[in-house]
Design an enzyme around this catalytic site. Sequence first.
Site, PDB file in Angstrom:
ATOM      1  N   CYS A  19       5.689   6.301   4.962  1.00  0.00           N
ATOM      2  CA  CYS A  19       4.478   5.609   4.512  1.00  0.00           C
ATOM      3  C   CYS A  19       3.916   6.179   3.216  1.00  0.00           C
ATOM      4  CB  CYS A  19       3.417   5.643   5.599  1.00  0.00           C
ATOM      5  SG  CYS A  19       3.876   4.692   7.060  1.00  0.00           S
ATOM      6  N   GLU A  34       0.276  -4.215  11.391  1.00  0.00           N
ATOM      7  CA  GLU A  34       1.151  -4.082  10.225  1.00  0.00           C
ATOM      8  C   GLU A  34       2.565  -4.548  10.542  1.00  0.00           C
ATOM      9  OE1 GLU A  34      -0.688  -0.233   7.903  1.00  0.00           O
ATOM     10  OE2 GLU A  34       0.891   0.099   9.372  1.00  0.00           O
ATOM     11  N   HIS A  91       0.852  -1.189   0.000  1.00  0.00           N
ATOM     12  CA  HIS A  91       0.000   0.000   0.000  1.00  0.00           C
ATOM     13  C   HIS A  91       0.885   1.236   0.000  1.00  0.00           C
ATOM     14  CE1 HIS A  91      -0.399   1.187   4.518  1.00  0.00           C
ATOM     15  NE2 HIS A  91       0.716   0.534   4.352  1.00  0.00           N
ATOM     16  N   HIS A 119      -1.601 -10.525  -1.191  1.00  0.00           N
ATOM     17  CA  HIS A 119      -0.731 -10.199  -2.323  1.00  0.00           C
ATOM     18  C   HIS A 119      -1.404  -9.252  -3.312  1.00  0.00           C
ATOM     19  CE1 HIS A 119       1.601 -13.433  -0.569  1.00  0.00           C
ATOM     20  NE2 HIS A 119       2.645 -12.896  -1.187  1.00  0.00           N
ATOM     21  N   HIS A 121       5.141   0.494  -0.200  1.00  0.00           N
ATOM     22  CA  HIS A 121       5.759  -0.471   0.701  1.00  0.00           C
ATOM     23  C   HIS A 121       4.745  -1.567   1.029  1.00  0.00           C
ATOM     24  CE1 HIS A 121       3.618   2.298   3.372  1.00  0.00           C
ATOM     25  NE2 HIS A 121       3.642   1.344   4.302  1.00  0.00           N
ATOM     26  N   HIS A 156       3.456  -4.924   3.922  1.00  0.00           N
ATOM     27  CA  HIS A 156       3.424  -5.453   5.291  1.00  0.00           C
ATOM     28  C   HIS A 156       2.959  -6.900   5.254  1.00  0.00           C
ATOM     29  CE1 HIS A 156       3.815  -1.487   7.159  1.00  0.00           C
ATOM     30  NE2 HIS A 156       2.855  -1.045   6.345  1.00  0.00           N
TER      31      HIS A 156
END
Length: 117
Positions: free
Chosen positions: A25, A107, A14, A69, A29, A31
């Site tokens: 952020c 996260e 995201h 994914h 990136h 998580h």
Amino acid sequence: MFRIRKEFHFSASHQLSHLPDDHQCARLHGHNYIVVVELAAEALNDDGFVRDYHDLKPLKTYIDETFDHRHLNEVLDVASTAENMARHFHDWCAARWPETSAVLVSETPKTWAEYRP
């Protein structure tokens, strides 16, 4: 009050592009997310459960097919923060299981967001 929890995992990317460019952020990136759904009831059903854990399998299917994914900016209609995701999963679960009392989303191993109406 009786409470049960079940944990689900998925990986996704995201980007919080509304944040300043120098915010980590704001960059693309990913998580390894953990979603915990909590159900609560004053009394147990005839089988001695708040709800059978097997009944929660549709949430695993939903997560696997919709979130795992994937790029969350393309999945959610709101900013893909852990807080918004906790609310999203809570609303999805509560529509199916009225005993839903809270959803937590992690996260990272050190961060958790919770939605509890």
